[in-house]
Design a protein around this motif. Sequence first.
Motif, PDB file in Angstrom:
ATOM      1  N   ALA A   1       0.818  -1.125  -0.217  1.00 12.77           N
ATOM      2  CA  ALA A   1       0.023   0.170  -0.351  1.00 12.77           C
ATOM      3  C   ALA A   1       0.533   1.488  -0.191  1.00 12.77           C
ATOM      4  CB  ALA A   1      -1.110  -0.051   0.934  1.00 12.77           C
ATOM      5  N   ARG A   2       2.165   0.691  -0.350  1.00 17.47           N
ATOM      6  CA  ARG A   2       2.838   2.455  -0.712  1.00 17.47           C
ATOM      7  C   ARG A   2       2.100   3.308  -1.491  1.00 17.47           C
ATOM      8  NH1 ARG A   2       7.974  -0.575  -3.183  1.00 17.47           N
ATOM      9  NH2 ARG A   2       6.002  -1.621  -4.604  1.00 17.47           N
ATOM     10  N   GLN A   3       2.526   4.524  -0.546  1.00 18.75           N
ATOM     11  CA  GLN A   3       1.419   5.937  -1.523  1.00 18.75           C
ATOM     12  C   GLN A   3       0.472   5.585  -1.682  1.00 18.75           C
ATOM     13  OE1 GLN A   3       4.307   6.757  -4.265  1.00 18.75           O
ATOM     14  NE2 GLN A   3       5.655   6.326  -3.395  1.00 18.75           N
ATOM     15  N   ALA A   4       0.042   4.779  -0.719  1.00 18.06           N
ATOM     16  CA  ALA A   4      -2.323   4.358  -1.142  1.00 18.06           C
ATOM     17  C   ALA A   4      -2.408   5.625   0.003  1.00 18.06           C
ATOM     18  CB  ALA A   4      -2.364   4.023  -0.557  1.00 18.06           C
ATOM     19  N   ASP A   5      -3.474   6.287  -0.966  1.00 18.21           N
ATOM     20  CA  ASP A   5      -4.590   7.851  -0.418  1.00 18.21           C
ATOM     21  C   ASP A   5      -5.112   6.934   0.734  1.00 18.21           C
ATOM     22  OD1 ASP A   5      -5.426   9.379   1.086  1.00 18.21           O
ATOM     23  OD2 ASP A   5      -6.212  10.404  -0.745  1.00 18.21           O
ATOM     24  N   LEU A   6      -5.123   7.010   2.260  1.00 18.43           N
ATOM     25  CA  LEU A   6      -5.689   5.888   3.453  1.00 18.43           C
ATOM     26  C   LEU A   6      -6.648   6.938   4.226  1.00 18.43           C
ATOM     27  CD1 LEU A   6      -3.079   3.054   3.317  1.00 18.43           C
ATOM     28  CD2 LEU A   6      -5.593   2.464   3.092  1.00 18.43           C
ATOM     29  N   ARG A   7      -6.972   8.022   4.521  1.00 16.45           N
ATOM     30  CA  ARG A   7      -7.434   8.711   5.023  1.00 16.45           C
ATOM     31  C   ARG A   7      -8.829   8.681   5.470  1.00 16.45           C
ATOM     32  NH1 ARG A   7      -6.079  14.439   2.711  1.00 16.45           N
ATOM     33  NH2 ARG A   7      -5.994  13.184   0.080  1.00 16.45           N
ATOM     34  N   GLY A   8      -9.645   8.467   6.298  1.00 16.80           N
ATOM     35  CA  GLY A   8     -10.681   8.091   7.145  1.00 16.80           C
ATOM     36  C   GLY A   8     -10.575   6.518   7.043  1.00 16.80           C
ATOM     37  N   VAL A   9      -9.812   5.793   6.626  1.00 14.66           N
ATOM     38  CA  VAL A   9     -10.569   4.155   5.995  1.00 14.66           C
ATOM     39  C   VAL A   9     -10.382   3.678   7.712  1.00 14.66           C
ATOM     40  CG1 VAL A   9      -7.467   3.425   6.431  1.00 14.66           C
ATOM     41  CG2 VAL A   9      -9.318   2.896   5.211  1.00 14.66           C
ATOM     42  N   ARG A  10     -11.073   2.654   8.203  1.00 15.72           N
ATOM     43  CA  ARG A  10     -11.515   2.005   8.945  1.00 15.72           C
ATOM     44  C   ARG A  10     -10.765   1.146   9.042  1.00 15.72           C
ATOM     45  NH1 ARG A  10     -17.951   1.379  10.226  1.00 15.72           N
ATOM     46  NH2 ARG A  10     -17.159   0.624  12.145  1.00 15.72           N
ATOM     47  N   LEU A  11      -9.961   0.586  10.252  1.00 11.61           N
ATOM     48  CA  LEU A  11      -9.678  -0.489  10.818  1.00 11.61           C
ATOM     49  C   LEU A  11      -9.479  -1.497  11.448  1.00 11.61           C
ATOM     50  CD1 LEU A  11      -5.876   0.878   8.945  1.00 11.61           C
ATOM     51  CD2 LEU A  11      -7.365  -0.893   7.514  1.00 11.61           C
ATOM     52  N   GLU A  12     -10.324  -1.563  11.887  1.00 14.71           N
ATOM     53  CA  GLU A  12     -10.785  -1.712  12.917  1.00 14.71           C
ATOM     54  C   GLU A  12     -10.685  -3.558  12.713  1.00 14.71           C
ATOM     55  OE1 GLU A  12     -12.790   0.056  11.876  1.00 14.71           O
ATOM     56  OE2 GLU A  12     -13.362   1.631  13.872  1.00 14.71           O
ATOM     57  N   ASP A  13      -9.563  -4.168  13.129  1.00 16.11           N
ATOM     58  CA  ASP A  13     -10.202  -5.898  13.576  1.00 16.11           C
ATOM     59  C   ASP A  13      -9.216  -6.015  11.887  1.00 16.11           C
ATOM     60  OD1 ASP A  13     -10.596  -5.974  16.180  1.00 16.11           O
ATOM     61  OD2 ASP A  13     -13.121  -6.180  15.629  1.00 16.11           O
ATOM     62  N   THR A  14      -8.915  -4.951  11.148  1.00 16.49           N
ATOM     63  CA  THR A  14      -8.100  -5.492  10.163  1.00 16.49           C
ATOM     64  C   THR A  14      -6.588  -6.218  10.393  1.00 16.49           C
ATOM     65  OG1 THR A  14      -9.159  -3.284   9.274  1.00 16.49           O
ATOM     66  CG2 THR A  14      -7.447  -4.517   8.358  1.00 16.49           C
ATOM     67  N   ARG A  15      -5.883  -7.012   9.878  1.00 11.43           N
ATOM     68  CA  ARG A  15      -5.100  -7.893  10.224  1.00 11.43           C
ATOM     69  C   ARG A  15      -3.819  -7.386   9.764  1.00 11.43           C
ATOM     70  NH1 ARG A  15      -9.235 -10.786  11.153  1.00 11.43           N
ATOM     71  NH2 ARG A  15      -9.505 -12.261  12.989  1.00 11.43           N
ATOM     72  N   LEU A  16      -2.587  -6.967  10.200  1.00  9.79           N
ATOM     73  CA  LEU A  16      -2.008  -6.400   9.200  1.00  9.79           C
ATOM     74  C   LEU A  16      -0.228  -7.537   9.779  1.00  9.79           C
ATOM     75  CD1 LEU A  16      -1.627  -2.492   9.666  1.00  9.79           C
ATOM     76  CD2 LEU A  16      -2.653  -4.151   7.768  1.00  9.79           C
ATOM     77  N   GLY A  17       0.596  -7.462   8.407  1.00  5.15           N
ATOM     78  CA  GLY A  17       2.207  -8.258   8.568  1.00  5.15           C
ATOM     79  C   GLY A  17       2.883  -8.116   7.822  1.00  5.15           C
ATOM     80  N   HIS A  18       3.406  -7.078   7.946  1.00  4.35           N
ATOM     81  CA  HIS A  18       5.078  -6.739   7.069  1.00  4.35           C
ATOM     82  C   HIS A  18       4.215  -5.803   5.657  1.00  4.35           C
ATOM     83  CE1 HIS A  18       7.478  -9.816   8.646  1.00  4.35           C
ATOM     84  NE2 HIS A  18       6.914 -10.316   8.396  1.00  4.35           N
ATOM     85  N   THR A  19       3.255  -5.358   6.107  1.00  6.91           N
ATOM     86  CA  THR A  19       2.398  -4.889   5.208  1.00  6.91           C
ATOM     87  C   THR A  19       2.956  -3.353   4.295  1.00  6.91           C
ATOM     88  OG1 THR A  19       0.690  -4.978   6.422  1.00  6.91           O
ATOM     89  CG2 THR A  19       0.325  -3.940   5.135  1.00  6.91           C
ATOM     90  N   GLN A  20       3.062  -3.299   3.841  1.00  2.00           N
ATOM     91  CA  GLN A  20       3.791  -1.934   3.206  1.00  2.00           C
ATOM     92  C   GLN A  20       3.101  -0.630   3.441  1.00  2.00           C
ATOM     93  OE1 GLN A  20       7.068  -3.263  -0.396  1.00  2.00           O
ATOM     94  NE2 GLN A  20       6.053  -4.512   0.487  1.00  2.00           N
ATOM     95  N   PHE A  21       4.004   0.672   3.570  1.00  2.22           N
ATOM     96  CA  PHE A  21       3.190   2.164   4.156  1.00  2.22           C
ATOM     97  C   PHE A  21       3.837   3.167   3.595  1.00  2.22           C
ATOM     98  CE2 PHE A  21      -0.035  -1.171   6.982  1.00  2.22           C
ATOM     99  CZ  PHE A  21      -1.770  -0.740   6.130  1.00  2.22           C
ATOM    100  N   GLN A  22       5.014   2.635   3.304  1.00  5.13           N
ATOM    101  CA  GLN A  22       5.780   3.811   2.872  1.00  5.13           C
ATOM    102  C   GLN A  22       5.186   4.968   1.812  1.00  5.13           C
ATOM    103  OE1 GLN A  22       6.535   0.127   2.154  1.00  5.13           O
ATOM    104  NE2 GLN A  22       8.429   0.057   1.834  1.00  5.13           N
ATOM    105  N   GLY A  23       5.691   5.786   2.577  1.00  8.99           N
ATOM    106  CA  GLY A  23       4.902   6.701   1.658  1.00  8.99           C
ATOM    107  C   GLY A  23       3.432   6.816   1.699  1.00  8.99           C
TER     108      GLY A  23
END
Length: 243
Positions: A87-109
């Motif tokens: 998800a590099r350089q993705a626009d995630l403003r206002g996103v709902r992440l309750e109980d969302t599973r992240l692992g080695h997720t790429q959020f650079q930028g």
Amino acid sequence: MRLGRLLPLVLLMGPTLSGCLSEREKTVRRLLETRECEGCDLTDASLEGADLEGARLKGAKLSGAKLARARLRNADLTGAFLESTDARQADLRGVRLEDTRLGHTQFQGANLEGVDLRNTLFQESANFEGANLRGINLEESGLTGPDGPYRRSQKRYLYDVPAGGALLMRADLTGAKLRFSVLAKCNLEGAILRGADLRDANLEQANLDGADLTEARLSGATWTDYSKCGKGSVGQCLPTRPR
């Protein structure tokens, strides 16, 4: 030819080529057309640069999906799986992440300004290098290493220390709500923490080289060397005064 390049052609030609699409490709096409795909299997899907603003993706399987530069503003990712998602350089403003599973997720930028991460499930370290994390809420939660979650259920108990924290180099955490959060062993080199609330946070063995802590509140925080920051610590960790 990659799906991301094929889809515009498919959409222009309408049903003519629809019979040639795999089930995964049909799912992606439906998502792009309707922005609704709750519980869908989008594992390894190519969605780079896709406009998914407000998409309903509750419980969707997005592990390994390519979401770089995608527009996911105000999308519902409650209970979704984002392990190893790009998800590099993705626009995630206002996103709902309750109980969302992240692992080695790429959020650079990526832009996660103001996102509530308190109930997100960090299975293993995520990469937030250079991300916009201004005003995020991580109170009483944490960014964890590979040994599992480190959320503290009661404030009087000691934290568990992860084997390796999240990557937050040069991330902008201005005004972030981090009270009672676990940031032990996180790499915060060059991060911007101006005005962040780090009271009672755990920063054991975190890398804060070059971090901007201007006006950051640090009272009660456990510092990188395991010492306790005294009352009135603002911008720097002051030693606890002996009684």
